[in-house]
Design an enzyme around this catalytic site. Structure first.
Site, PDB file in Angstrom:
ATOM      1  N   GLU A 130      39.656  41.088  55.641  1.00 55.07           N
ATOM      2  CA  GLU A 130      38.667  40.260  54.931  1.00 55.07           C
ATOM      3  C   GLU A 130      38.155  39.066  56.254  1.00 55.07           C
ATOM      4  O   GLU A 130      38.191  37.849  55.954  1.00 55.07           O
ATOM      5  CB  GLU A 130      39.266  39.313  54.105  1.00 55.07           C
ATOM      6  CG  GLU A 130      39.805  40.370  52.940  1.00 55.07           C
ATOM      7  CD  GLU A 130      40.030  39.629  51.574  1.00 55.07           C
ATOM      8  OE1 GLU A 130      40.465  38.466  51.645  1.00 55.07           O
ATOM      9  OE2 GLU A 130      40.591  40.280  50.602  1.00 55.07           O
TER      10      GLU A 130
ATOM     11  N   GLU B  22      43.682  46.746  49.594  1.00 54.76           N
ATOM     12  CA  GLU B  22      44.229  45.992  48.922  1.00 54.76           C
ATOM     13  C   GLU B  22      43.985  45.617  47.392  1.00 54.76           C
ATOM     14  O   GLU B  22      42.772  45.719  47.160  1.00 54.76           O
ATOM     15  CB  GLU B  22      43.974  44.374  49.685  1.00 54.76           C
ATOM     16  CG  GLU B  22      45.280  43.204  49.657  1.00 54.76           C
ATOM     17  CD  GLU B  22      44.891  42.302  50.408  1.00 54.76           C
ATOM     18  OE1 GLU B  22      44.632  42.268  51.609  1.00 54.76           O
ATOM     19  OE2 GLU B  22      44.713  41.107  49.723  1.00 54.76           O
TER      20      GLU B  22
HETATM   21  C1  GAL Z   1      43.375  38.567  49.640  1.00 50.99           C
HETATM   22  C2  GAL Z   1      43.943  38.504  51.227  1.00 50.99           C
HETATM   23  C3  GAL Z   1      45.345  38.384  51.234  1.00 50.99           C
HETATM   24  C4  GAL Z   1      45.776  37.645  50.102  1.00 50.99           C
HETATM   25  C5  GAL Z   1      45.383  37.659  48.910  1.00 50.99           C
HETATM   26  C6  GAL Z   1      45.921  37.126  47.452  1.00 50.99           C
HETATM   27  O1  GAL Z   1      42.111  38.538  49.670  1.00 50.99           O
HETATM   28  O2  GAL Z   1      43.605  39.423  51.965  1.00 50.99           O
HETATM   29  O3  GAL Z   1      45.854  37.811  52.549  1.00 50.99           O
HETATM   30  O4  GAL Z   1      45.287  36.215  50.481  1.00 50.99           O
HETATM   31  O5  GAL Z   1      43.890  37.874  48.924  1.00 50.99           O
HETATM   32  O6  GAL Z   1      45.220  37.460  46.378  1.00 50.99           O
END
Ligand code: GAL
Length: 812
Positions: free
Chosen positions: A428, A504
């Site tokens: 991100e 993710e």
């Molecule tokens: C994502 C990020 C992670 C964590 C997560 C929490 O956007 O890549 O590191 O912050 O959100 O939901």
């Protein structure tokens, strides 16, 4: 005391290879573990030889200076808008980085002698990570520095080492606003000294790939960078039971690289189900004299990513059933510990996970060794920031000077691990916006390709619309989407690769054993106790519940898998409670910070662990005061349908169906009214036969403490751990799911000591290393650590008004 732990060779670790262990004269690896002196704060002269460190604290390395606390809301308090979370206005954030005292400067000093040191040897000082910005001094002279706390790096100290006593001093410093989670502090990974001949294999000089694999034979390509005049190389390959299965001798180098191809017949292929490992022993000779020997474990396996078949391992399409993991080990902080890592992986095996993403940085080498052995696919990530900042003092400060070096070291140090099947250059990154970012994505990917042409590169992308427009996503080998399932279809249409990775997913939040009413799906839901409901319906404004990902994974063959945020809770990032105190660790985990499974564990297990039965009822059934109120019951199971009974009365049969994602993956009885007693579920197979059942009961008052160790016998190595689950039961042996008793721990016997405890409560400010803690939702975990003296260990757990719990362990 043993000052210096000498390993005869780098690879005594590979104990199965006793007949090929190395003679002491070739190379020696000394892990600098004992005898460190540590002091927090600025020191002007601590690098000098004559500096007096006698009143400094004595520590062993790996060491995390901040994990001992105390928790303090003012530490690293950030007045920011977390733009990644869609926030527009700055607000005070407490606990974002764990509220532990990791900020500031500290010094480590180690006085060591090098036995039989001869001039003319080559000596490498290797750090597997130092948090952060380490400056390294040997015998009063600065020998080098690094920046990124997660990188492996080394210095050639051949010219600086002295016969006899040497003094190593390391200065590390952690600025505030440098992280989005708890980074840990200090020399939290291994430090070693490698003493070898001038004629020897370069550091990380071996690169083993398997370019051709068939049932009957495999081509094992071994590239070996080595230095010295008149050298030749002999490489021998051994199978897992130490039989030699191939060998090659070479005298020709191209530049300083040997290039050998070794045929292995009827290879046994590495996979998560069959993590078969071979070993290559590389020997450098001058004439007939053996000068160096390096042992490298590797696997024979084939990976491929195509639009037609998605990700294939050994010719078989395999979906990533993965979890993201931060590097902290809960109550141990970030100080690396193999027993703790092994326990995590054991829990993840039971979950049915087959993959791990090291978010958002380099994994420990210990973790990769275990993934090779236990069978996990690995997505190794490098950065959370490139040139554009996420946090004020983040990696962007170092990007120009270090990004290439950091990637080179990541690849060189880890490329022989068969578990690693993909690299990630970023997560991100704000550089997803703008043309410069596209160039950076290309540049970083090309560095990976140059150093390792065998694995693809991804980036975890959240700015999906922007990367569609800019070409950022199109240039990646593997387009990784973070969340945003509603954009998968469009991204698949627009991206050229023909597949998408859920790099993710989920970011569902829950607290183990805590249930909120009414039961409803909601984003960023908050409660006065700063907990999240374990009905698994709460998520973030940018994320979703697990079922939404399951639909994509099941219905879209072009989605090659997912990495759930996260496998375990971690220190820091207490979303949705980033701005309230006390809250200092995450709610995202499938298991909590203690490694205890939340309900969600069984939801994933019911689809991922296809070898085992899952039949799990939630919530618990101790709802004094809720008599007559609607108390929905969910069952997570691999079976398609089940009947629920409350005190013998049927609540009807539920069958999974596609009406909603929840109905597809969970069995839910939404109208149950609470009455104390027994909840029973009977599961049916496809033809309607009752095949399994499970009951939970309302418990009486806490009566007795029960201790359940994960391992009764541990290694007397000063590091091994037994994780003892502590719970309380009533007079009839029924677990008390809401117990919150304050307990005290005592470890007796010469074999072990009390190390830490953890209850998984994100709002607890109790310090892990103190021998007392409150139960959270009826449970906690005590970590008993082995001493170096084999012997008996007794853990005794007491609590006011409770029958004491006792368990006997031992170390050998
Ligand atoms: C994502 C990020 C992670 C964590 C997560 C929490 O956007 O890549 O590191 O912050 O959100 O939901």
């Amino acid at each position: 005391m043993l000052k210096l732990r000498c390993l005869m060779c780098l690879l005594l670790v590979f104990t199965q290879l006793t007949q090929v262990q190395v003679q002491a004269q070739t190379r020696r690896v000394q892990v600098l573990e004992q005898g460190w002196k540590f002091n927090k704060g600025h020191q002007t002269n601590a690098y000098k030889i004559e500096f007096n460190d006698s009143n400094w604290e004595s520590v062993t390395v790996p060491h995390d200076w901040a994990i001992y606390g105390p928790f303090d809301k003012s530490i690293d308090k950030q007045n920011v808008a977390i733009t990644q979370n869609g926030e527009k206005e700055a607000a005070e954030k407490t606990g974002r980085t764990g509220a532990l005292p990791f900020i500031g400067t500290a010094w480590y000093r180690n006085t060591f002698s090098v036995p039989h040191f001869e001039k003319g040897k080559k000596v490498i000082l290797l750090f597997e990570g130092a948090m952060s910005e380490p400056k390294v001094y040997l015998n009063g002279k600065k020998i080098g520095e690094w920046a990124y706390g997660y990188s492996y790096f080394y210095f050639d100290i051949s010219e600086d080492l002295r016969t006899g006593e040497n003094i190593l001093a390391v200065d590390v410093s952690n600025p505030e606003f440098s992280s989005r989670w708890y980074p840990g502090a200090g020399l939290y990974r291994k430090v070693s000294l490698i003493v070898k001949n001038k004629e020897s294999i370069d550091q990380w000089g071996t690169f083993i790939t398997t370019p051709y694999v068939s049932k009957t034979e495999a081509q094992v390509n071994v590239k070996t960078k080595a230095s010295g005049d008149g050298i030749s190389l002999v490489t021998k390959v051994y199978d897992a039971v130490k039989n030699e299965v191939g060998a090659k001798s070479s005298t020709t180098q191209f530049g300083n690289q040997f290039d050998q191809n070794i045929k292995v017949s009827n290879p046994k292929l590495w996979s998560p189900e069959t993590p078969y490992l071979y070993t290559a022993v590389s020997q450098i000779y001058v004439g007939k004299v053996l000068k160096d020997e390096v042992v490298t474990r590797f696997g024979i396996r084939e990976i491929d990513y195509t639009a037609e078949h998605g990700f294939q391992l050994n010719g078989k399409t395999t979906k990533f059933k993965g979890v993201c993991l931060h590097h902290d080990l809960g109550p141990l902080g970030t100080a690396i510990n193999k027993a703790a890592l092994r326990r995590q992986l054991t829990i993840l095996k039971d979950l049915g996970a087959n993959a791990i993403r090291s978010s958002h940085n380099m994994p420990s080498l210990e973790q990769l060794e275990l993934c090779d052995e236990m069978g996990f696919l690995f997505l190794a990530e490098s950065f959370d920031e490139w040139k554009k900042p996420k946090v004020e003092h983040g990696y962007h400060r170092f990007f120009d000077d270090y990004a290439e070096k950091d990637i080179v070291n990541l690849v060189h140090a880890t490329r022989n691990h068969p578990s690693v099947v993909m690299w990630s250059s970023g997560n991100e990154v704000p550089d997803q916006w703008g043309a410069e970012g596209v160039k950076r994505a290309k540049w970083l990917q090309e560095i990976f390709h140059r150093e390792d042409p065998t694995r693809p590169v991804t980036v975890g992308m959240d700015q999906v619309k922007a990367v569609m427009e800019s070409g950022f996503a199109s240039l990646l080998d593997v387009p990784g989407l973070n969340y945003r399932v509603h954009l998968y279809e469009e991204a698949y249409e627009k991206f050229p690769q023909g597949f998408i990775l859920g790099s993710e997913t989920a970011s569902t939040v829950s607290s183990r054993g805590i249930y909120k009413f009414p039961v409803e799906k909601a984003a960023m839901k908050m409660y006065l106790d700063f907990q999240s409901s374990s009905y698994d319906l709460e998520y973030c404004s940018w994320s979703n519940v697990p079922d939404d990902d399951f639909v994509m994974q099941d219905d879209k063959p072009w989605v090659i898998g997912e990495f759930v945020w996260t496998g375990f809770d971690y220190l820091g990032e207490p979303t949705p409670y980033d701005h309230v105190w006390p809250s200092r660790s995450s709610y995202f985990g499938i298991s909590d910070l203690a490694g205890l499974p939340k309900d969600r564990f069984y939801l994933y297990r019911s689809r991922w662990n296809t070898d085992a039965e899952t039949l799990h009822i939630l919530p618990h059934w101790n709802w004094e005061g809720r008599e007559g109120e609607i108390t929905p019951v969910f069952v997570y199971t691999n079976y398609d349908s089940a009947e629920l009974f409350v005190n013998g009365k049927s609540m009807g049969v539920q069958t999974k169906n596609k009406s909603t994602p929840q109905n597809r993956y969970r069995l839910m009885w939404m109208d149950v009214t609470y009455e104390p007693g027994t909840v029973k579920v009977v599961a049916f197979d496809k033809s309607g036969h009752a095949v399994a059942e499970k009951e939970i009961h309302t418990s009486g008052k806490p009566y007795e403490i029960v201790l359940t160790p994960d391992r009764k016998t541990i290694q007397a190595d000063g590091k091994d751990l037994s994780y003892v689950e502590v719970s309380v039961v009533d007079k009839n042996g029924i677990p008390c799911p809401t117990a919150a008793n304050q307990l005290q721990f005592k470890v007796k016997g010469k074999g072990g000591v009390y190390r830490a405890s953890c209850n998984g409560d994100a709002t607890s400010l109790e310090q892990f290393h103190l021998p007392t803690m409150k139960l959270f939702s009826g449970k906690l975990v005590v970590l008993v650590q082995a001493t170096q003296n084999p012997g008996d260990i007794i853990l005794e757990v007491k609590g006011k008004g409770l029958k004491t719990g006792k368990v006997e362990l031992n170390s050998i």
